[in-house]
Write a protein that holds these residues in place. Structure first.
Motif, mmCIF file in Angstrom:
data_model
loop_
_atom_site.group_PDB
_atom_site.id
_atom_site.type_symbol
_atom_site.label_atom_id
_atom_site.label_comp_id
_atom_site.label_asym_id
_atom_site.label_seq_id
_atom_site.Cartn_x
_atom_site.Cartn_y
_atom_site.Cartn_z
ATOM 1 N N SER A 220 0.915 -1.399 -0.106
ATOM 2 C CA SER A 220 -0.118 0.031 0.023
ATOM 3 C C SER A 220 0.930 1.240 0.116
ATOM 4 N N PHE A 221 1.997 1.239 0.711
ATOM 5 C CA PHE A 221 2.961 2.264 0.658
ATOM 6 C C PHE A 221 3.634 2.233 -0.983
ATOM 7 N N GLU A 252 7.214 -5.088 -1.283
ATOM 8 C CA GLU A 252 6.479 -5.882 -2.136
ATOM 9 C C GLU A 252 5.472 -4.800 -2.870
ATOM 10 N N GLY A 253 4.960 -5.464 -3.802
ATOM 11 C CA GLY A 253 4.045 -4.588 -4.693
ATOM 12 C C GLY A 253 4.650 -3.684 -5.684
ATOM 13 N N GLY A 273 7.589 -8.144 -6.716
ATOM 14 C CA GLY A 273 6.065 -7.591 -7.458
ATOM 15 C C GLY A 273 6.009 -7.699 -8.911
ATOM 16 N N PHE A 274 5.019 -7.231 -9.554
ATOM 17 C CA PHE A 274 4.732 -7.480 -10.690
ATOM 18 C C PHE A 274 5.729 -6.883 -11.772
ATOM 19 N N ASP A 305 -4.063 -10.792 -7.458
ATOM 20 C CA ASP A 305 -2.941 -11.377 -7.093
ATOM 21 C C ASP A 305 -1.911 -10.642 -6.375
ATOM 22 N N LYS A 306 -2.277 -9.239 -6.230
ATOM 23 C CA LYS A 306 -1.122 -8.312 -5.603
ATOM 24 C C LYS A 306 -1.164 -8.521 -4.211
#
Length: 308
Positions: A220-221, A252-253, A273-274, A305-306
């Motif tokens: 989220s950050f 992550e992310g 992450g993606f 998936d995130k």
């Protein structure tokens, strides 16, 4: 409406109220009844899923921020229902926890992931770690350390290549028990990471007493790094604090080159992450392990998936 129907509806609302941790007030509705019936159906099917090979472990790479070289994978559970298709973990993990199925499922995920990473390390002559999520129910089980020890013996994986991911919320449920369990795991040589860091309520005075190895910055950050100066300041504060506590950091992310660049500037050691790869079944991982993962593949992002 007749008396029996009224009592049945009231029981439905009561069942929902009792299953809700906030113990709120619930009124009967058709939607509420459908939710309960759906949960009941999923619970029944989940009992069969493990024995009928409907569950599968996917793997998402964790890379060095500077080079993109894979240094680990996170094991992520998937349920391919024969009729409903792919069911997101957010729907079935709470059911698994409520029914106790999280224990056998969790053991299966850990053994499967440890065995798989051991095979890849032997095949490619590497020392890649595997990160496995542990719920609070699993963590506070009296036989956790024994179960993990058995899995490591069965798979032959070295303990330092296993990392357990726990949320802040799980860690803070019982401070004294948490300290004891973490020390037992650390004595075995296992790594411990705090997952979704920044979204919980842990006190820094408590955090520094835990024998941890890594902090995982919540996505989220990371998601807002391109647009929000506040997110930039938060991620920098987390990274600085972690380094002051001699902890490593993974974010992550990560989905864009800009986010990667920002985190690299902030001296975040590892990324996930993606931008690098979405979670993949084991059959598709070999292509990632042969060459270094320098040029991220173009992956279609599935929002579900995130998180999982």
């Amino acid at each position: 409406i007749d008396t029996n129907k009224l009592l049945s509806n009231a029981y439905t609302a009561m069942h929902k109220a009792k299953s809700n941790s906030k113990r709120g007030l619930f009124y009967y509705s058709l939607r509420l009844k459908e939710e309960i019936l759906n949960e009941s159906s999923l619970t029944r099917d989940l009992h069969l899923a493990l024995n009928q090979n409907q569950l599968e472990v996917y793997y998402q790479p964790q890379v060095l921020s500077s080079t993109g070289v894979i240094i680990g994978f996170e094991a992520l559970l998937r349920w391919k229902h024969p009729e409903r298709g792919l069911i997101p973990p957010s729907e079935f993990i709470p059911i698994a926890e409520k029914t106790g199925l999280i224990m056998p499922i969790g053991d299966w995920v850990m053994e499967t992931a440890c065995e798989q990473i051991q095979q890849w390390n032997k095949k490619y002559n590497k020392e890649i770690r595997i990160a496995v999520n542990i719920s609070a129910i699993q963590f506070f089980d009296n036989f956790l350390v024994h179960r993990i020890s058995n899995i490591l013996k069965i798979t032959g994986l070295s303990p330092h290549l296993l990392e357990l991911e726990l949320t802040e919320t799980a860690l803070m449920q019982d401070f004294n028990s948490t300290i004891d369990i973490l020390h037992q795991l650390k004595e075995m040589g296992i790594n411990i990471a705090v997952d979704d860091f920044g979204t919980g309520y842990s006190s820094l005075s408590y955090l520094k007493q835990f024998p941890l190895d890594r902090i995982k910055i919540d996505q989220s950050f990371v998601r807002d790094l391109d647009e929000s100066s506040e997110s930039v300041e938060i991620t920098q504060a987390i990274i600085t604090m972690a380094h002051n506590l001699n902890l490593q950091v993974i974010a992550e992310g990560v989905e864009t080159a800009q986010q990667r660049g920002q985190l690299l500037t902030q001296t975040c050691e590892e990324l996930q992450g993606f931008y690098f790869s979405k979670p993949l079944p084991k059959e598709k991982i070999n292509a990632l392990l042969q060459p270094p993962l320098k040029s991220p593949p173009h992956n279609e992002i599935n929002p579900s998936d995130k998180k999982h």
